[in-house]
Structures are given as structure tokens and as C-alpha cells.
Motif scaffolding. Structure first.
Motif, PDB file in Angstrom:
ATOM      1  N   UNK A  72      12.013 -42.387  22.204  1.00 38.46           N
ATOM      2  CA  UNK A  72      10.811 -41.836  22.833  1.00 38.46           C
ATOM      3  C   UNK A  72       9.891 -41.216  21.796  1.00 38.46           C
ATOM      4  N   UNK A  73       8.624 -41.181  22.104  1.00 38.91           N
ATOM      5  CA  UNK A  73       7.643 -40.564  21.216  1.00 38.91           C
ATOM      6  C   UNK A  73       7.704 -39.052  21.392  1.00 38.91           C
ATOM      7  N   UNK A  74       7.103 -38.336  20.462  1.00 43.62           N
ATOM      8  CA  UNK A  74       7.043 -36.883  20.574  1.00 43.62           C
ATOM      9  C   UNK A  74       6.203 -36.521  21.797  1.00 43.62           C
ATOM     10  N   UNK A  75       6.613 -35.509  22.563  1.00 43.05           N
ATOM     11  CA  UNK A  75       5.871 -35.178  23.781  1.00 43.05           C
ATOM     12  C   UNK A  75       4.496 -34.597  23.484  1.00 43.05           C
ATOM     13  N   UNK A  76       3.497 -35.074  24.209  1.00 39.15           N
ATOM     14  CA  UNK A  76       2.139 -34.542  24.100  1.00 39.15           C
ATOM     15  C   UNK A  76       1.957 -33.354  25.039  1.00 39.15           C
TER      16      UNK A  76
END
Length: 154
Positions: A58-62
């Protein structure tokens, strides 16, 4: 070309490929520029599931805030920013997370809430939870105070 010639050409090509793989890679010269290594991906390692077949991390949370609500139907609803939908699917899809079209929220069986919380916090999310009576989900456990009453009948 005859059949034997084609076979010989294929064998020669296969041997050349083996030799190329076995040859040591040349060391970079000190005179030439060295290409920088790519940075490591942020987040936690992905798990290969039906909704994340490649196991993409997963990408870093925005928007790291996730609200959890324990419902009367023995599930936990997760509400997050719509841009975090893909991350939630990647992190919790293997636990049985699904989208409830009537409520507009993600749902998960209450038995997997502790693991879901652990995965979300490891990925950088903050989980704020309560049940349908307003009690905090942090202290929730199925054997102490779940949504069902455990004990001996009177």
C-alpha cells in the motif's frame, strides 16, 4: 533450413543465453557516474490476496484517520477518505473486507478487528473506534464484552 539445422541453432542460442547469465557482471568503473539506487517503498509489505493478487504494497496514507464503528450485526464498519479505498482493500482484503453499498462504508467481521487495527496502524493510519452504544473499541474482546452475552444461563 533442414530440421537438424533448426535444432542445432536453437541449442546454440540456449547455450549462449546460459553463458551470458553465468558470466560475472563487470564492476562499475570509477571514472563513470554511478546510477543512484531507487528509494525503498514506504508502507508495509503487501499481501497477495484475491483483491491484491500481486501483493502490491500500500502507498503511504494521505488521510490517515479511519473511523471504526461496531454495529449490532456483529461487524465493524470502517469509514475513511475515498482516496484511501485502494489502500484499505490492499491491507484488509485478505481478512474479508467488503464494501457495503447501502451504508457507503467498508465492513469486516468483528472477529478480525484486532488484526485489522494492527495492519492499519502498521501502515500509518490512526483508528478511532466505538461501538453502537458509544463504548470504545480498544477494550473490546469477544470473550469479555462483545456484542453477544457469554455466560451460564440462570
Amino acid at each position: 533450413m533442414r530440421r537438424e539445422e533448426k535444432i542445432a541453432a536453437a541449442r546454440a542460442k540456449a547455450e549462449a543465453m546460459k553463458a551470458q547469465r553465468a558470466a560475472p557482471t563487470p564492476a562499475p568503473s570509477s571514472a563513470g557516474p554511478v546510477a543512484p539506487r531507487p528509494a525503498a517503498a514506504q508502507g508495509v509489505p503487501g499481501r497477495a490476496t484475491a483483491v491484491n493478487p500481486g501483493g502490491a504494497p500500500p502507498a503511504a496514507p494521505q488521510h490517515p484517520k479511519v473511523e471504526a464503528l461496531g454495529t449490532i450485526t456483529q461487524s465493524v464498519e470502517f469509514r475513511a477518505d475515498p482516496s484511501e479505498a485502494q489502500n484499505l482493500e490492499r491491507l484488509l482484503g485478505g481478512l474479508g473486507l467488503y464494501r457495503n453499498p447501502l451504508r457507503g462504508a467498508w465492513q469486516l467481521d468483528y472477529r478480525y478487528f484486532a488484526e485489522a487495527r494492527r495492519r492499519l496502524e502498521a501502515a500509518g493510519y490512526t483508528v478511532e473506534g466505538r461501538d453502537y452504544l458509544g463504548r470504545p473499541l480498544e477494550q473490546w474482546a469477544p470473550h469479555t464484552r462483545g456484542w453477544t452475552r457469554l455466560g451460564t444461563p440462570d
